[in-house]
Design a protein around this motif. Structure first.
Motif, PDB file in Angstrom:
ATOM      1  N   ARG A 123       7.557   3.666  -2.150  1.00 40.49           N
ATOM      2  CA  ARG A 123       7.380   2.583  -1.611  1.00 40.49           C
ATOM      3  C   ARG A 123       8.659   1.427  -1.258  1.00 40.49           C
ATOM      4  N   ARG A 124       7.618   0.478   0.103  1.00 39.32           N
ATOM      5  CA  ARG A 124       8.187  -0.027   1.050  1.00 39.32           C
ATOM      6  C   ARG A 124       7.609  -1.519   1.244  1.00 39.32           C
ATOM      7  N   HIS A 125       8.629  -2.739   0.543  1.00 37.77           N
ATOM      8  CA  HIS A 125       8.068  -3.785   0.955  1.00 37.77           C
ATOM      9  C   HIS A 125       7.664  -3.681   1.926  1.00 37.77           C
ATOM     10  N   GLN A 126       6.204  -5.165   2.164  1.00 34.29           N
ATOM     11  CA  GLN A 126       6.073  -5.324   3.052  1.00 34.29           C
ATOM     12  C   GLN A 126       4.908  -6.712   3.072  1.00 34.29           C
ATOM     13  N   GLU A 127       5.588  -7.377   3.140  1.00 37.32           N
ATOM     14  CA  GLU A 127       5.350  -9.426   3.120  1.00 37.32           C
ATOM     15  C   GLU A 127       3.721  -8.982   3.022  1.00 37.32           C
ATOM     16  N   GLY A 128       2.997  -9.683   1.413  1.00 35.00           N
ATOM     17  CA  GLY A 128       1.731 -10.004   2.214  1.00 35.00           C
ATOM     18  C   GLY A 128       0.792  -8.614   1.915  1.00 35.00           C
ATOM     19  N   ALA A 129       1.577  -7.422   2.095  1.00 33.35           N
ATOM     20  CA  ALA A 129       0.607  -6.025   1.673  1.00 33.35           C
ATOM     21  C   ALA A 129       0.529  -5.948   0.443  1.00 33.35           C
ATOM     22  N   ALA A 130      -0.837  -5.856   0.042  1.00 31.30           N
ATOM     23  CA  ALA A 130      -1.427  -4.745  -0.899  1.00 31.30           C
ATOM     24  C   ALA A 130      -1.406  -3.367  -1.333  1.00 31.30           C
ATOM     25  N   ASP A 131      -1.546  -3.424  -2.679  1.00 29.87           N
ATOM     26  CA  ASP A 131      -1.071  -1.759  -2.774  1.00 29.87           C
ATOM     27  C   ASP A 131      -2.508  -1.520  -3.202  1.00 29.87           C
ATOM     28  N   ARG A 132      -2.312  -0.090  -2.596  1.00 26.98           N
ATOM     29  CA  ARG A 132      -3.223   0.973  -2.443  1.00 26.98           C
ATOM     30  C   ARG A 132      -4.520   0.846  -1.447  1.00 26.98           C
ATOM     31  N   THR A 133      -4.037   0.806  -0.622  1.00 31.89           N
ATOM     32  CA  THR A 133      -4.862  -0.232   0.724  1.00 31.89           C
ATOM     33  C   THR A 133      -5.324   1.748   0.830  1.00 31.89           C
ATOM     34  N   PRO A 134      -5.828   2.045   2.148  1.00 30.10           N
ATOM     35  CA  PRO A 134      -6.218   3.032   2.757  1.00 30.10           C
ATOM     36  C   PRO A 134      -4.881   2.590   3.979  1.00 30.10           C
ATOM     37  N   ASP A 135      -4.238   3.711   4.382  1.00 31.06           N
ATOM     38  CA  ASP A 135      -3.409   4.586   5.209  1.00 31.06           C
ATOM     39  C   ASP A 135      -2.277   3.574   4.931  1.00 31.06           C
ATOM     40  N   ALA A 136      -1.725   2.641   4.474  1.00 32.50           N
ATOM     41  CA  ALA A 136      -0.820   1.643   3.843  1.00 32.50           C
ATOM     42  C   ALA A 136       0.264   2.397   3.472  1.00 32.50           C
ATOM     43  N   LEU A 137       1.413   1.575   3.479  1.00 25.55           N
ATOM     44  CA  LEU A 137       2.514   2.049   2.461  1.00 25.55           C
ATOM     45  C   LEU A 137       2.749   1.530   1.142  1.00 25.55           C
ATOM     46  N   ARG A 138       2.360   2.319  -0.168  1.00 28.22           N
ATOM     47  CA  ARG A 138       2.650   2.041  -1.331  1.00 28.22           C
ATOM     48  C   ARG A 138       3.232   0.793  -1.605  1.00 28.22           C
ATOM     49  N   GLN A 139       2.919  -0.706  -2.474  1.00 30.62           N
ATOM     50  CA  GLN A 139       4.059  -1.587  -2.080  1.00 30.62           C
ATOM     51  C   GLN A 139       4.219  -1.873  -3.673  1.00 30.62           C
ATOM     52  N   PRO A 140       5.587  -2.583  -3.853  1.00 31.21           N
ATOM     53  CA  PRO A 140       6.024  -2.639  -5.698  1.00 31.21           C
ATOM     54  C   PRO A 140       4.878  -2.673  -6.056  1.00 31.21           C
ATOM     55  N   ALA A 141       4.573  -1.757  -7.736  1.00 32.92           N
ATOM     56  CA  ALA A 141       3.748  -2.837  -8.454  1.00 32.92           C
ATOM     57  C   ALA A 141       4.172  -3.918  -9.096  1.00 32.92           C
ATOM     58  N   LYS A 142       2.853  -4.740  -8.621  1.00 32.95           N
ATOM     59  CA  LYS A 142       2.638  -6.602  -9.304  1.00 32.95           C
ATOM     60  C   LYS A 142       1.946  -6.818 -10.438  1.00 32.95           C
ATOM     61  N   ARG A 143       2.283  -5.844 -10.766  1.00 31.33           N
ATOM     62  CA  ARG A 143       0.860  -5.976 -12.390  1.00 31.33           C
ATOM     63  C   ARG A 143       1.885  -5.583 -13.641  1.00 31.33           C
ATOM     64  N   VAL A 144       2.031  -6.038 -14.522  1.00 31.19           N
ATOM     65  CA  VAL A 144       2.030  -4.959 -16.031  1.00 31.19           C
ATOM     66  C   VAL A 144       2.014  -4.213 -16.174  1.00 31.19           C
ATOM     67  N   HIS A 145       2.187  -2.686 -16.437  1.00 31.38           N
ATOM     68  CA  HIS A 145       0.891  -1.889 -17.382  1.00 31.38           C
ATOM     69  C   HIS A 145       2.131  -0.905 -17.478  1.00 31.38           C
ATOM     70  N   VAL A 146       1.526   0.402 -18.211  1.00 31.74           N
ATOM     71  CA  VAL A 146       1.662   1.511 -18.978  1.00 31.74           C
ATOM     72  C   VAL A 146       1.475   2.616 -18.175  1.00 31.74           C
ATOM     73  N   ASP A 147       1.674   4.018 -17.468  1.00 34.50           N
ATOM     74  CA  ASP A 147       1.871   5.027 -16.276  1.00 34.50           C
ATOM     75  C   ASP A 147       0.863   5.595 -16.968  1.00 34.50           C
ATOM     76  N   GLN A 148       0.793   4.968 -18.747  1.00 34.22           N
ATOM     77  CA  GLN A 148       0.086   6.285 -19.404  1.00 34.22           C
ATOM     78  C   GLN A 148      -0.745   5.667 -20.517  1.00 34.22           C
TER      79      GLN A 148
END
Length: 285
Positions: A123-148
């Motif tokens: 992951r590489r933080h980019q200001e204003g970028a959304a996670d899981r967008t096509p052809d973009a770097l993964r962003q920091p997760a911004k929602r509380v979650h558990v992977d499994q």
């Protein structure tokens, strides 16, 4: 290489004991199961379903108690061990060196007899970028979650281990993430982890995560004022967080919620966060 549980005696900070107020994004109960597509959804189908709300919470700097944190109690551990990988963005180097050293790290901390590293995400933080967008770097997760979840944990073991899975699942198994900052200490968008002892099982909300070739399940987390949130301020390049994502043993911490968060005390001009998480399965005799 020796390994040390992190204590407050290393990486001295002038103000190492602090609690910050931050906004974490939680899942709202709606009566419908949330979902998210990791790829393109079918025509006419929304990419996501679910409602989320930010809540102000106190996030405790756990550096002073880091040596007492446990994967089986709070669901998180902090360790000091430098990586031999010199360039995590080099896929070949990460696979050849990062995966084996991560497996050994998890074995050393947990006492597991076998550890399989089955995935990693940069992951590489980019200001204003959304996670899981096509052809973009993964962003920091911004929602509380558990992977499994209680269902997807053993399912993931079966997907990874194939014909070996049934025999392996007759004994204890656990899915553990190993999270490291890279390039810079993790001062920008650090990781908050919920103390599992304070997470009511009813606050875990199952959600579908739909990939092009498979469907996984994760937990969103409903806000509860009884929850305790921890982070390690200024996590260093020779440190790692281990996070419990699922455990087949119901007597220990099983599901540790976590999320990136905006630390309001981060100084202006701090390098934007870069990180890697390795996903592992630990098997016990």
């Amino acid at each position: 290489m020796p390994i040390e549980l992190v204590t407050n005696s290393i990486h001295h900070l002038a103000d190492s004991t602090r609690t910050v107020q931050a906004y974490l994004e939680f899942t709202k109960r709606t009566g419908e199961k949330p979902y998210s597509y990791a790829g393109e959804p079918p025509a006419g189908v929304p990419r996501t379903r679910g409602e989320y709300r930010g809540h102000a919470v106190q996030v405790e700097d756990a550096r002073p108690i880091a040596d007492r944190l446990s994967l089986d109690v709070e669901g998180v551990a902090v360790v000091q061990r430098a990586s031999v990988v010199r360039g995590f963005w080099d896929e070949a180097q990460t696979l050849a060196l990062g995966h084996p050293e991560t497996a050994q790290l998890v074995k050393d901390i947990t006492g597991a007899s076998r550890v399989v590293v089955f995935d990693h995400t940069l992951r590489r933080h980019q200001e204003g970028a959304a996670d899981r967008t096509p052809d973009a770097l993964r962003q920091p997760a911004k929602r509380v979650h558990v992977d499994q979840t209680i269902l997807s944990g053993p399912k993931r073991v079966r997907e990874i281990m194939g014909e070996q899975a049934d025999a392996l699942l007759t004994r204890r198994a656990a899915i553990i993430n190993v999270w490291r900052p890279i390039a810079y200490p993790a001062r920008d968008w650090p990781l908050a982890v919920g103390d599992v002892r304070t997470i009511d099982p009813d606050d875990l909300i199952a959600a579908d995560l739909i990939f092009p070739l498979r469907k996984g399940e994760t937990y969103g987390v409903a806000f509860n004022p009884a929850q305790r949130w921890l982070y390690i301020r200024n996590l260093q390049l020779d440190e790692a967080l281990l996070i419990k994502c699922w455990d087949s043993d119901p007597s220990v911490a099983r599901f540790a919620p976590h999320t990136g968060f905006e630390d309001p005390t981060t100084p202006p001009g701090t390098p934007l966060r870069q990180s890697i998480e390795f996903r592992t399965i630990a098997f016990f005799d």
